[in-house]
Design an enzyme around this catalytic site. Structure first.
Site, mmCIF file in Angstrom:
data_model
loop_
_atom_site.group_PDB
_atom_site.id
_atom_site.type_symbol
_atom_site.label_atom_id
_atom_site.label_comp_id
_atom_site.label_asym_id
_atom_site.label_seq_id
_atom_site.Cartn_x
_atom_site.Cartn_y
_atom_site.Cartn_z
ATOM 1 N N ALA A 86 0.868 -1.179 0.000
ATOM 2 C CA ALA A 86 0.000 0.000 0.000
ATOM 3 C C ALA A 86 0.907 1.232 0.000
ATOM 4 O O ALA A 86 2.117 1.123 0.119
ATOM 5 C CB ALA A 86 -0.897 -0.015 1.229
ATOM 6 N N GLY A 129 -0.162 -4.968 0.810
ATOM 7 C CA GLY A 129 -1.354 -4.816 -0.019
ATOM 8 C C GLY A 129 -1.220 -5.504 -1.367
ATOM 9 O O GLY A 129 -2.223 -5.930 -1.953
ATOM 10 N N GLU A 132 -2.099 -9.029 -0.764
ATOM 11 C CA GLU A 132 -3.543 -9.081 -0.500
ATOM 12 C C GLU A 132 -4.347 -8.921 -1.785
ATOM 13 O O GLU A 132 -5.352 -9.604 -1.997
ATOM 14 C CB GLU A 132 -3.927 -8.003 0.508
ATOM 15 C CG GLU A 132 -3.377 -8.289 1.898
ATOM 16 C CD GLU A 132 -3.598 -7.144 2.865
ATOM 17 O OE1 GLU A 132 -3.158 -6.010 2.557
ATOM 18 O OE2 GLU A 132 -4.210 -7.358 3.917
ATOM 19 N N GLU A 152 3.650 -6.012 7.173
ATOM 20 C CA GLU A 152 3.045 -4.911 7.935
ATOM 21 C C GLU A 152 3.571 -4.831 9.357
ATOM 22 O O GLU A 152 3.704 -3.745 9.925
ATOM 23 C CB GLU A 152 1.516 -5.067 7.956
ATOM 24 C CG GLU A 152 0.815 -4.770 6.642
ATOM 25 C CD GLU A 152 0.754 -5.956 5.697
ATOM 26 O OE1 GLU A 152 1.434 -6.985 5.930
ATOM 27 O OE2 GLU A 152 0.022 -5.862 4.694
#
Ligand SMILES: *[C@@H]1O[C@H](CO)[C@@H](O)[C@H](O)[C@H]1NC(C)=O
Length: 278
Positions: A86, A129, A132, A152
């Protein structure tokens, strides 16, 4: 100079398709142009998934979802990075109130609600991300040098777009825990062994292999493919008895389609089926 309406369409279509987006490239691929193709395109940021990029992915998926030609969708990044995560700069100073109040990252979920089959073609990094996003897709193909991880924890947070849930279902508890708690990455080979990806390809053949898979899927009935996808996805939500019940009802429902009749008739007549998506 005379330009017919049909010619204008040919001229304008790529402009409209390409010009609408800042962070992604969108086109249709495959011999019959029936595979929707989305390439994440923020090369300098290793395809960090900023809000704008994910909004555009959602828009492209919306467009492919209603496009009657498209029977499958491929999402890919660059050779170096599918998506390195992200956008951390976007998050650095965010407060809980902003995250919770704005339901931060909720719209990412669009990728997992598409009814047409979606294939992730992962070269390079699929981290945070990025991992994911790949796991929201239905099938993951990996390039030989791909790396998957949920780092993360190293930033003092945890996955927030399904990482802890989808990874655990894909690779099992021990490896998922190890990845989420240490932030360690796994290679394409480990990802294949653990069931996270279904195929490993040479880096330069990955995208064409994913498109080929998309073409295979798109050559079947789109209506029945959607039922098959719905049934498989139910395996993640329902008990075995409930899942088998839903499957049976969807199986029965295929008998309401002309494509089921055509498929079985073609089989009996020893010819290739011609599905009309009805
Ligand atoms: C976040 O806040 C710090 C000060 O606490 C500031 O230095 C930094 O530039 C801010 N980051 C962003 C992306 O706005």
């Amino acid at each position: 100079f005379f330009v017919t309406l049909r010619m204008w369409r040919v001229v304008l279509k790529p402009l409209v398709l390409g010009g609408q987006y800042e962070y992604i490239l969108v086109e249709k691929r495959g011999e019959n142009k029936n595979v929707g193709f989305i390439q994440l395109n923020r090369p300098k940021a290793l395809n960090a998934l900023c809000d704008g990029l994910m909004k555009e992915v959602g828009q492209a998926l919306d467009a492919f979802e209603v496009d009657k030609e498209v029977g499958a969708i491929v999402i890919t990044g660059s050779d170096r990075a599918f998506a390195a995560g992200a956008d951390i700069k976007e998050m650095q100073n965010r407060t809980f109130q902003e995250c919770y109040g704005g339901n931060f990252l909720a719209h990412w979920n669009r990728v997992s609600t598409v009814r047409k089959p979606v294939i992730a073609a992962v070269n390079g990094f699929a981290l945070g991300g990025g991992c994911e996003l790949a796991m929201m897709c239905d099938i993951i193909y990996a390039g030989e040098k791909a790396q998957f991880g949920q780092p993360e924890i190293l930033l003092g947070t945890i996955p927030g777009a399904g990482g802890t849930q989808r990874l655990t279902r894909a690779v099992g508890k021990s490896l998922a825990m190890e990845m989420v708690l240490t932030g360690d990455r796994i290679s394409a080979q480990e990802a294949k062994q653990s069931g996270l990806v279904s195929k490993i390809c040479p880096v330069d053949q990955l995208v064409s292999e994913a498109v080929k898979c998309g073409e295979k899927i798109a050559s079947n009935s789109k209506l029945v493919s959607a039922m098959a996808k719905e049934a498989v996805n139910a395996a993640f939500e329902l008990t075995l008895a409930e899942g088998n019940h839903l499957e049976k009802r969807l199986f029965h429902a295929t008998f309401a389609t002309n494509d089921r009749k055509e498929g079985m008739t073609a089989f009996v007549e020893k010819r290739k089926a011609s599905f009309q998506d009805d």
